[in-house]
Design a protein around this motif. Structure first.
Motif, PDB file in Angstrom:
ATOM      1  N   LEU A  62       4.632  -0.389 -42.738  1.00  0.00           N
ATOM      2  CA  LEU A  62       4.630   1.020 -43.145  1.00  0.00           C
ATOM      3  C   LEU A  62       5.778   1.776 -42.488  1.00  0.00           C
ATOM      4  O   LEU A  62       6.439   2.603 -43.134  1.00  0.00           O
ATOM      5  CB  LEU A  62       3.284   1.664 -42.806  1.00  0.00           C
ATOM      6  CG  LEU A  62       2.051   1.016 -43.463  1.00  0.00           C
ATOM      7  CD1 LEU A  62       0.777   1.677 -42.965  1.00  0.00           C
ATOM      8  CD2 LEU A  62       2.146   1.059 -44.976  1.00  0.00           C
ATOM      9  N   ARG A  63       6.034   1.478 -41.225  1.00  0.00           N
ATOM     10  CA  ARG A  63       7.156   2.121 -40.532  1.00  0.00           C
ATOM     11  C   ARG A  63       8.497   1.699 -41.165  1.00  0.00           C
ATOM     12  O   ARG A  63       9.411   2.507 -41.303  1.00  0.00           O
ATOM     13  CB  ARG A  63       7.143   1.770 -39.040  1.00  0.00           C
ATOM     14  CG  ARG A  63       5.927   2.350 -38.322  1.00  0.00           C
ATOM     15  CD  ARG A  63       5.930   2.065 -36.835  1.00  0.00           C
ATOM     16  NE  ARG A  63       6.569   3.230 -36.221  1.00  0.00           N
ATOM     17  CZ  ARG A  63       7.698   3.180 -35.513  1.00  0.00           C
ATOM     18  NH1 ARG A  63       8.301   2.044 -35.293  1.00  0.00           N
ATOM     19  NH2 ARG A  63       8.195   4.281 -35.018  1.00  0.00           N
ATOM     20  N   ARG A  64       8.584   0.425 -41.553  1.00  0.00           N
ATOM     21  CA  ARG A  64       9.808  -0.072 -42.201  1.00  0.00           C
ATOM     22  C   ARG A  64      10.034   0.647 -43.534  1.00  0.00           C
ATOM     23  O   ARG A  64      11.162   1.041 -43.857  1.00  0.00           O
ATOM     24  CB  ARG A  64       9.725  -1.588 -42.399  1.00  0.00           C
ATOM     25  CG  ARG A  64      11.035  -2.183 -42.929  1.00  0.00           C
ATOM     26  CD  ARG A  64      11.008  -3.699 -43.031  1.00  0.00           C
ATOM     27  NE  ARG A  64      10.230  -4.103 -44.205  1.00  0.00           N
ATOM     28  CZ  ARG A  64       9.090  -4.777 -44.165  1.00  0.00           C
ATOM     29  NH1 ARG A  64       8.569  -5.152 -43.019  1.00  0.00           N
ATOM     30  NH2 ARG A  64       8.454  -5.100 -45.275  1.00  0.00           N
ATOM     31  N   TYR A  65       8.955   0.856 -44.313  1.00  0.00           N
ATOM     32  CA  TYR A  65       9.105   1.564 -45.586  1.00  0.00           C
ATOM     33  C   TYR A  65       9.554   3.005 -45.352  1.00  0.00           C
ATOM     34  O   TYR A  65      10.390   3.520 -46.098  1.00  0.00           O
ATOM     35  CB  TYR A  65       7.795   1.549 -46.385  1.00  0.00           C
ATOM     36  CG  TYR A  65       7.243   0.163 -46.623  1.00  0.00           C
ATOM     37  CD1 TYR A  65       8.090  -0.941 -46.762  1.00  0.00           C
ATOM     38  CD2 TYR A  65       5.885  -0.063 -46.687  1.00  0.00           C
ATOM     39  CE1 TYR A  65       7.585  -2.215 -46.966  1.00  0.00           C
ATOM     40  CE2 TYR A  65       5.369  -1.327 -46.898  1.00  0.00           C
ATOM     41  CZ  TYR A  65       6.215  -2.404 -47.027  1.00  0.00           C
ATOM     42  OH  TYR A  65       5.702  -3.662 -47.222  1.00  0.00           O
ATOM     43  N   ALA A  66       9.025   3.639 -44.315  1.00  0.00           N
ATOM     44  CA  ALA A  66       9.442   5.001 -43.977  1.00  0.00           C
ATOM     45  C   ALA A  66      10.932   5.030 -43.663  1.00  0.00           C
ATOM     46  O   ALA A  66      11.655   5.929 -44.107  1.00  0.00           O
ATOM     47  CB  ALA A  66       8.625   5.535 -42.807  1.00  0.00           C
ATOM     48  N   ALA A  67      11.399   4.043 -42.911  1.00  0.00           N
ATOM     49  CA  ALA A  67      12.827   3.964 -42.581  1.00  0.00           C
ATOM     50  C   ALA A  67      13.658   3.720 -43.840  1.00  0.00           C
ATOM     51  O   ALA A  67      14.718   4.340 -44.016  1.00  0.00           O
ATOM     52  CB  ALA A  67      13.067   2.873 -41.543  1.00  0.00           C
ATOM     53  N   GLU A  68      13.176   2.835 -44.726  1.00  0.00           N
ATOM     54  CA  GLU A  68      13.892   2.563 -45.983  1.00  0.00           C
ATOM     55  C   GLU A  68      14.045   3.827 -46.816  1.00  0.00           C
ATOM     56  O   GLU A  68      15.051   4.011 -47.492  1.00  0.00           O
ATOM     57  CB  GLU A  68      13.139   1.521 -46.818  1.00  0.00           C
ATOM     58  CG  GLU A  68      13.299   0.106 -46.345  1.00  0.00           C
ATOM     59  CD  GLU A  68      12.480  -0.873 -47.185  1.00  0.00           C
ATOM     60  OE1 GLU A  68      12.221  -0.600 -48.392  1.00  0.00           O
ATOM     61  OE2 GLU A  68      12.089  -1.907 -46.625  1.00  0.00           O
ATOM     62  N   VAL A  86      11.014   8.825 -39.011  1.00  0.00           N
ATOM     63  CA  VAL A  86       9.952   7.875 -38.690  1.00  0.00           C
ATOM     64  C   VAL A  86       9.014   8.421 -37.612  1.00  0.00           C
ATOM     65  O   VAL A  86       7.797   8.235 -37.696  1.00  0.00           O
ATOM     66  CB  VAL A  86      10.529   6.487 -38.312  1.00  0.00           C
ATOM     67  CG1 VAL A  86       9.419   5.532 -37.895  1.00  0.00           C
ATOM     68  CG2 VAL A  86      11.306   5.910 -39.494  1.00  0.00           C
ATOM     69  N   GLY A  87       9.546   9.128 -36.625  1.00  0.00           N
ATOM     70  CA  GLY A  87       8.691   9.719 -35.602  1.00  0.00           C
ATOM     71  C   GLY A  87       7.740  10.749 -36.183  1.00  0.00           C
ATOM     72  O   GLY A  87       6.545  10.772 -35.857  1.00  0.00           O
ATOM     73  N   VAL A  88       8.256  11.577 -37.063  1.00  0.00           N
ATOM     74  CA  VAL A  88       7.424  12.584 -37.733  1.00  0.00           C
ATOM     75  C   VAL A  88       6.403  11.882 -38.631  1.00  0.00           C
ATOM     76  O   VAL A  88       5.219  12.235 -38.652  1.00  0.00           O
ATOM     77  CB  VAL A  88       8.304  13.561 -38.553  1.00  0.00           C
ATOM     78  CG1 VAL A  88       7.452  14.476 -39.416  1.00  0.00           C
ATOM     79  CG2 VAL A  88       9.212  14.352 -37.635  1.00  0.00           C
ATOM     80  N   PHE A  89       6.863  10.869 -39.349  1.00  0.00           N
ATOM     81  CA  PHE A  89       5.988  10.072 -40.221  1.00  0.00           C
ATOM     82  C   PHE A  89       4.827   9.484 -39.422  1.00  0.00           C
ATOM     83  O   PHE A  89       3.663   9.590 -39.822  1.00  0.00           O
ATOM     84  CB  PHE A  89       6.829   8.971 -40.872  1.00  0.00           C
ATOM     85  CG  PHE A  89       6.055   7.924 -41.618  1.00  0.00           C
ATOM     86  CD1 PHE A  89       5.617   8.156 -42.913  1.00  0.00           C
ATOM     87  CD2 PHE A  89       5.792   6.689 -41.039  1.00  0.00           C
ATOM     88  CE1 PHE A  89       4.918   7.173 -43.616  1.00  0.00           C
ATOM     89  CE2 PHE A  89       5.104   5.704 -41.726  1.00  0.00           C
ATOM     90  CZ  PHE A  89       4.661   5.948 -43.019  1.00  0.00           C
ATOM     91  N   ASP A  90       5.134   8.893 -38.270  1.00  0.00           N
ATOM     92  CA  ASP A  90       4.083   8.302 -37.421  1.00  0.00           C
ATOM     93  C   ASP A  90       3.077   9.356 -36.975  1.00  0.00           C
ATOM     94  O   ASP A  90       1.870   9.125 -37.026  1.00  0.00           O
ATOM     95  CB  ASP A  90       4.692   7.624 -36.197  1.00  0.00           C
ATOM     96  CG  ASP A  90       5.308   6.270 -36.509  1.00  0.00           C
ATOM     97  OD1 ASP A  90       4.970   5.674 -37.554  1.00  0.00           O
ATOM     98  OD2 ASP A  90       6.133   5.803 -35.698  1.00  0.00           O
ATOM     99  N   GLY A  91       3.577  10.501 -36.545  1.00  0.00           N
ATOM    100  CA  GLY A  91       2.676  11.570 -36.118  1.00  0.00           C
ATOM    101  C   GLY A  91       1.835  12.098 -37.260  1.00  0.00           C
ATOM    102  O   GLY A  91       0.628  12.318 -37.115  1.00  0.00           O
ATOM    103  N   ASP A  92       2.461  12.273 -38.430  1.00  0.00           N
ATOM    104  CA  ASP A  92       1.745  12.818 -39.583  1.00  0.00           C
ATOM    105  C   ASP A  92       0.664  11.872 -40.086  1.00  0.00           C
ATOM    106  O   ASP A  92      -0.438  12.307 -40.404  1.00  0.00           O
ATOM    107  CB  ASP A  92       2.715  13.135 -40.725  1.00  0.00           C
ATOM    108  CG  ASP A  92       3.516  14.388 -40.488  1.00  0.00           C
ATOM    109  OD1 ASP A  92       3.125  15.211 -39.618  1.00  0.00           O
ATOM    110  OD2 ASP A  92       4.560  14.563 -41.163  1.00  0.00           O
TER     111      ASP A  92
END
Length: 184
Positions: free
Chosen positions: A116-122, A127-133
């Motif tokens: 999921l983190r890799r898709y966010a980066a793609e 990614v930090g905001v994505f992880d928190g959200d």
């Protein structure tokens, strides 16, 4: 919004579905198009098949189709379903719901946290905001809203569950069957 729309099916049974809220629901297509609402699970192979068929319909019908996706993660049988829904919602907060939606279905067998983190980066998300959200109450409440609306309909018991123009569709979800249902 707890309002429920109800319609009567041809056999006289009443079907209810929470109406779309354009400010909250994930909807694409022309407002003039015939509406399909899917309650789906990113880890469900049947939801993935419906995803492919709906994409075919969108290409074929263009502005004649409007599509909305609502989360219904089956956490008892799909251990990554809730995390995938949260990832889609976290991407939505950065304006990329549909891009993440497609990635999740295209990579349905790779839904672990690092995926999921890799898709966010793609998608070039923060990614930090994505992880928190994706771990936030706001995102989890958004997913739960969809789940609760599915339960409240009395019709969503598994995935995918499709509503076509407000009426639950219990038939096949191949392109031909969906075209026939949309024509009714």
């Amino acid at each position: 919004m707890n309002q429920v729309a109800s319609r009567t099916q041809g056999d006289g049974t009443e079907i209810t579905m929470q109406p779309l809220d354009d400010a909250l629901d994930h909807v694409r297509g022309s407002s003039a198009g015939r509406l399909i609402v899917e309650y789906g699970d990113y880890e469900c192979p049947y939801s993935r098949r419906a995803f492919r068929e709906i994409e075919r319909l969108e290409r074929r019908l263009g502005d004649g189709l409007r599509f909305a996706f609502r989360h219904f993660p089956l956490t008892e049988i799909h251990p990554h379903a809730l995390a995938a829904s949260a990832a889609a919602e976290a991407a939505a907060l950065q304006g990329r719901f549909w891009d993440m939606h497609e990635l999740l279905f295209h990579h349905q067998n790779a839904l672990a946290d690092h995926d999921l983190r890799r898709y966010a980066a793609e998608l070039e998300l923060g990614v930090g905001v994505f992880d928190g959200d994706r771990a936030s109450a706001r995102v989890l409440e958004r997913v739960d809203r969809d789940v609760q609306s599915g339960i409240a309909s009395g019709e969503v018991r598994g995935t995918p569950t499709l509503f076509i123009v407000g009426v639950v569709h219990r038939g096949s979800y191949d392109t031909a069957a969906l075209l026939e249902a949309l024509a009714r």
